[in-house]
Design an enzyme around this catalytic site. Sequence first.
Site, PDB file in Angstrom:
ATOM      1  N   ASP A 193     -10.860   3.095   4.305  1.00 16.44           N
ATOM      2  CA  ASP A 193     -11.217   1.685   4.193  1.00 16.44           C
ATOM      3  C   ASP A 193     -12.743   1.502   4.148  1.00 16.44           C
ATOM      4  OD1 ASP A 193      -9.376  -0.249   3.736  1.00 16.44           O
ATOM      5  OD2 ASP A 193      -8.813  -0.535   5.835  1.00 16.44           O
TER       6      ASP A 193
ATOM      7  N   LYS B  44       0.843  -1.204   0.000  1.00 16.88           N
ATOM      8  CA  LYS B  44       0.000   0.000   0.000  1.00 16.88           C
ATOM      9  C   LYS B  44       0.877   1.252   0.000  1.00 16.88           C
ATOM     10  CE  LYS B  44      -3.801  -2.421   2.244  1.00 16.88           C
ATOM     11  NZ  LYS B  44      -4.491  -2.792   3.490  1.00 16.88           N
TER      12      LYS B  44
ATOM     13  N   GLN C  58      -4.392  -1.021   9.708  1.00 14.32           N
ATOM     14  CA  GLN C  58      -4.257  -2.351   9.121  1.00 14.32           C
ATOM     15  C   GLN C  58      -4.777  -3.415  10.098  1.00 14.32           C
ATOM     16  OE1 GLN C  58      -3.143  -3.157   5.922  1.00 14.32           O
ATOM     17  NE2 GLN C  58      -3.800  -5.222   6.464  1.00 14.32           N
TER      18      GLN C  58
END
Length: 289
Positions: free
Chosen positions: A118, A51, A95
């Site tokens: 997200d 990422k 994460q």
Amino acid sequence: MSAHILDGKAIAQQVQDQLAERVRQIQGRPPGLAVILVGENPASVAYVRGKEKASQRVGIVSFPHHLAATVSQSELADLIATLNQNSHVDGILLQLPLPAHLDEDLLLNLIDPDKDVDGLHPVNLGRLMRGEPGLRSCTPAGVMKLLTDLPLDLAGKNAVVVGRSKLVGKPLALLLLEQNCTVTIAHSRTQDLAELTRRADILVAAVGRINLITAPMVKPGAVVVDVGINRTTDSTGKNYLIGDVDFQGVQAVAGWLTPVPGGVGPLTVTYLLVNTFTSYAARTRLALV
Ligand code: NAD
């Protein structure tokens, strides 16, 4: 018949190239993405590295926060509060999974919904539910990019999503509904899964189980999207990734099929970048075209 293989890597590259061009045209500060990684989980470390590299490629500045596995809930909460206030940060990515002593949901809910790249904050899931604009979860957004690029009218198609997580299955079902598909969600308690999947014009597997979907479960000509990622080893002991769909078998029946790796995965990363740019544009009042 042999299915067309949907090259997620190539589509992701195209979207990233367009995004990089948009970022290059920006005058002023670039978009910023804060990535919080807790501990050393090898899969998470690899995802975060991917990422951060992808952000760099398109010109998004990344703010890495790699913390020890022993970090406390309150330290993480303080970090999220600081990032919420930081005017150079447009997206905050926590994460997952987190170590067991941390409350994932509580921490996700602390992220400013407008920086929730997200798309997992209840506000963004609520906006999706209500059909309002908002940041959408990256994997479902990536699957929709694959589907809407096909020479297919999605309206009225029977879509079956196997898996009902808040990360993939549920938001994807809502996005398919938004495109006027007739949507069925299957899950671990579904009876006669094959009977359902055989009726699917669009079949998405998001479970995490090797060979869950085999050729007799697929309608001839269907679009089959394999979201699953399973880690396994071959006869020589080499590690590799495999999806939920029996690729060889299903290839002979389906009309379109995504590979693993190289299917949905690259689009997930790409939509994290797209979401960061969308958030940046809203924050800086940059006109989106
Ligand atoms: P999850 O474990 O949260 O959810 C799995 C779902 O599968 C559950 O809703 C469960 O009801 C359902 N399920 C379990 N066994 C089943 C069965 N026998 N029949 C039908 N349904 C069954 O997982 P998740 O986070 O939604 O991820 C699903 C898979 O997708 C995993 O393999 C994950 O690694 C992968 N994934 C891939 C990407 C990507 O970018 N490609 C992104 C996220 C997740």
